[in-house]
Design an enzyme around this catalytic site. Sequence first.
Site, mmCIF file in Angstrom:
data_model
loop_
_atom_site.group_PDB
_atom_site.id
_atom_site.type_symbol
_atom_site.label_atom_id
_atom_site.label_comp_id
_atom_site.label_asym_id
_atom_site.label_seq_id
_atom_site.Cartn_x
_atom_site.Cartn_y
_atom_site.Cartn_z
ATOM 1 N N LEU A 58 48.201 40.633 48.903
ATOM 2 C CA LEU A 58 47.418 40.542 47.675
ATOM 3 C C LEU A 58 45.953 40.407 48.040
ATOM 4 O O LEU A 58 45.404 39.312 48.118
ATOM 5 C CB LEU A 58 47.868 39.329 46.847
ATOM 6 C CG LEU A 58 49.353 39.243 46.501
ATOM 7 C CD1 LEU A 58 49.601 38.125 45.503
ATOM 8 C CD2 LEU A 58 49.862 40.557 45.942
ATOM 9 N N GLU A 60 42.733 42.897 47.237
ATOM 10 C CA GLU A 60 42.260 44.168 46.694
ATOM 11 C C GLU A 60 41.089 44.738 47.479
ATOM 12 O O GLU A 60 40.960 45.954 47.632
ATOM 13 C CB GLU A 60 41.877 44.024 45.214
ATOM 14 C CG GLU A 60 43.078 43.860 44.279
ATOM 15 C CD GLU A 60 43.646 42.456 44.254
ATOM 16 O OE1 GLU A 60 43.008 41.539 44.811
ATOM 17 O OE2 GLU A 60 44.736 42.265 43.680
ATOM 18 N N GLN A 82 47.039 46.972 41.135
ATOM 19 C CA GLN A 82 48.178 46.723 40.253
ATOM 20 C C GLN A 82 47.805 46.714 38.768
ATOM 21 O O GLN A 82 48.522 47.242 37.945
ATOM 22 C CB GLN A 82 48.841 45.409 40.647
ATOM 23 C CG GLN A 82 50.238 45.263 40.146
ATOM 24 C CD GLN A 82 51.015 44.249 40.970
ATOM 25 O OE1 GLN A 82 50.762 43.057 40.850
ATOM 26 N NE2 GLN A 82 51.929 44.696 41.798
ATOM 27 N N PHE A 83 46.673 46.090 38.461
ATOM 28 C CA PHE A 83 46.088 46.141 37.126
ATOM 29 C C PHE A 83 44.586 46.338 37.313
ATOM 30 O O PHE A 83 43.998 45.733 38.217
ATOM 31 C CB PHE A 83 46.322 44.837 36.355
ATOM 32 C CG PHE A 83 47.747 44.656 35.881
ATOM 33 C CD1 PHE A 83 48.104 44.977 34.574
ATOM 34 C CD2 PHE A 83 48.725 44.183 36.737
ATOM 35 C CE1 PHE A 83 49.417 44.811 34.131
ATOM 36 C CE2 PHE A 83 50.044 44.020 36.304
ATOM 37 C CZ PHE A 83 50.387 44.340 34.998
ATOM 38 N N ALA A 84 43.975 47.130 36.455
ATOM 39 C CA ALA A 84 42.528 47.355 36.562
ATOM 40 C C ALA A 84 41.776 46.020 36.520
ATOM 41 O O ALA A 84 40.712 45.881 37.124
ATOM 42 C CB ALA A 84 42.049 48.260 35.438
ATOM 43 N N ILE A 87 40.733 44.677 39.924
ATOM 44 C CA ILE A 87 39.945 45.546 40.806
ATOM 45 C C ILE A 87 38.615 44.870 41.187
ATOM 46 O O ILE A 87 37.973 45.253 42.152
ATOM 47 C CB ILE A 87 39.672 46.911 40.115
ATOM 48 C CG1 ILE A 87 39.332 47.992 41.169
ATOM 49 C CG2 ILE A 87 38.587 46.810 39.064
ATOM 50 C CD1 ILE A 87 39.291 49.403 40.613
ATOM 51 N N HIS A 129 45.251 41.331 31.686
ATOM 52 C CA HIS A 129 46.125 42.482 31.911
ATOM 53 C C HIS A 129 45.838 43.542 30.854
ATOM 54 O O HIS A 129 46.714 44.310 30.488
ATOM 55 C CB HIS A 129 47.607 42.086 31.855
ATOM 56 C CG HIS A 129 48.045 41.134 32.928
ATOM 57 N ND1 HIS A 129 47.770 39.786 32.882
ATOM 58 C CD2 HIS A 129 48.713 41.329 34.088
ATOM 59 C CE1 HIS A 129 48.265 39.185 33.954
ATOM 60 N NE2 HIS A 129 48.844 40.106 34.710
#
Lengths: 327, 369
Positions: A58, A60, A82-84, A87, A129
């Site tokens: 994990l 990014e 995994q989710f914007a 980022i 999310h």
Amino acid sequence: MALKTFIEAVREGLREEMVRDESVIVLGEDVGKKGGVFLATDGLWTEFGDDRVIDTPLSESQIVGTSIGAAIGGLRPVAEIQFADFIHPAFNQLVSEAARLRYRSNNGYSAPMVVRAPYGGGVHGALYHSQSVEAFYTHVPGLKVVVPSTPYDAKGLLRSSIRDDDPVLFFEHKKMYRSVRGDVPEGEYTVPLGKAQVTHPGTQVTVIAYGLMAHYALEAADRVAEENISVEVVDLRTLRPLDKETVLDSVRKTGKCLIVYEDNRFGGYGAEVAAIIAEEAFDYLDGPVTRIAGPDVPGVPYNHVLEEWFMVNPEKIADGIRKLAAY
Amino acid sequence: MAVTHTDPATKPSKAQPKATPKKSAAGSALGADLGLSSDDLLEMYRLVALSRAVDERMWVLNRAGRIPFVISGQGHEGAQVGITWALEKGKDWIAPFYRSIATCLTFGMSPRDIMTAQYATASDPSSGGRQMPGHYGSHEHNLVSVSSPVATQLLHAVGLALAAKIRKTGQVALTVMGEGSSNQGDVHEGLNFAAIHKLPFIFVVENNGYAISVPLARQVAGSSVAHRAAGYDIPGVTVDGTDVLACYAAARDAVGRARAGDGPSLIEAKVTRLTAHSSDDQQTKYRSEEELAAEKANDPVPKFRAQLADAGILTDEAEERIKASIVADVDDATDYAESQPDPQPSTAMKWVFAEDWPSEAPPPWGLGE
């Protein structure tokens, strides 16, 4: 032609590019055995193995930073965030490194890579999310930003993104993954980056949208058609480089323009589109360039009443069209 | 292997380093136990001395008003030449940092390449005059282009090591930075990933004891970057960064491990910072005269010179020859850079992307044509 969901088209595009070019690898959190939390990479690990489908820690910044290095080293990484919403720790690697690498080395180096990320609200994802993050990156020269709205475009644009010699951010609205179906032809085709599409021809008001909002704009166009308002919908598909000509051609024809985006209104991507229209199509305008966009709160709230209040929907867009048509 | 735990950067010794005897205890010639010939040692010395001479010229040009900014590698040259010598030129990768002049010269860049960067000429191979001096890079020489946010390059080297492993190229990727930069999160993220996947990756920290003005004790808990290697279950060694051959030995071990598939290594080289952080810094504000004087005793250039002279490798004749070639190289590089044209605005929109990029809204003042 076969009817496919949006996520099936993404998965097929990934798989076929990995078959075509062995330098294409996939890396991200849970992309391996699990196939991604949305199953975008389902089956790829079984088919291509550990070297080409890599579960990362994990981290990014590491996902993006090692992708840059791997791209320099001759691979074509397709990274999944995994989710914007997550980022942001990779912002420095994207903005300071990937975007600037070619320019700062005077074409000595480049980072051909794709960063895919699910974005957007309306799925009970709350503040972290649901985010739309495209405006952070469309601001940066050196990055290409793609937001497909149909399965056909998702597959064709993903292929073009992987083959592109510069970094591409590829944002997929998570609400569309299973709710949007469309025809996807057998065999190889691509959709070029930087080309918008008129998805609904009309004469009185231009509506410019992308992603999920491109669907809502079409629904809104149908609603107001019953009231004899003729709407032209432009689906941008690529936000940067912007297909300015398709936008300006439409606005010069209709004289009125509504820009729709799900992100917060202030400083959102649509603000730049509005500025370009004001600068370059002023003489053709019969009304103010207007926007329907998310409210300026720090995130999409979780409670369903609040989330519905936040989200742009076809009716809110239709209201914007009616006001502009009456101007 | 001459790995030590001395700390020349923060615990300056009053004594001059002892000259190395002509024969080691085993009776072999200097460097022989490391597989280094006399010619190798002379070339390593030339690179150390050349790097210093190029660097000193940069400061002269800055003070003379010819170039606006200098960031220096003085005090780091021994570690840089020793470590870089262990890699294979034209094959392996290095993601350098802003003090990496000697690294770049050892890996194949020329004094002209370094000097055109100072002048930001169109012909500057690092960036065509787009970046500040110190941001060296050359695709021709497998030196990765570097930015100003520190430590980001570690992940690029890890990615290169990942590509080397997947593509089975046998390449090793090394990155280097200061101990101040080593506190960034990218360092943890990259070391963790590299160690998980046993990548052919080497992390070098040139620890000069200062992050601009902040001393080691205020930036690194426990004062050792090498100790952090234990957390990733990889070897971490501390080496006297003013001892060229010790640095070479440590790097040679790390390269051997990387090529054998045994994964990453961390080398912390304790060096000195002989200049201010940059030409815009006044280090007497935060370092005492005594400390600065003591630093000079750990200057790798005279130290290596004495070591080679005592071993009978650097003869007076050889030293004169090397000195003359360096003077000629530095003069040539300066003259060349002075003569090179500036980049023109007509090129300023190039290479945003591979293809032409006029932008959606190009500047109304055009491209200077």
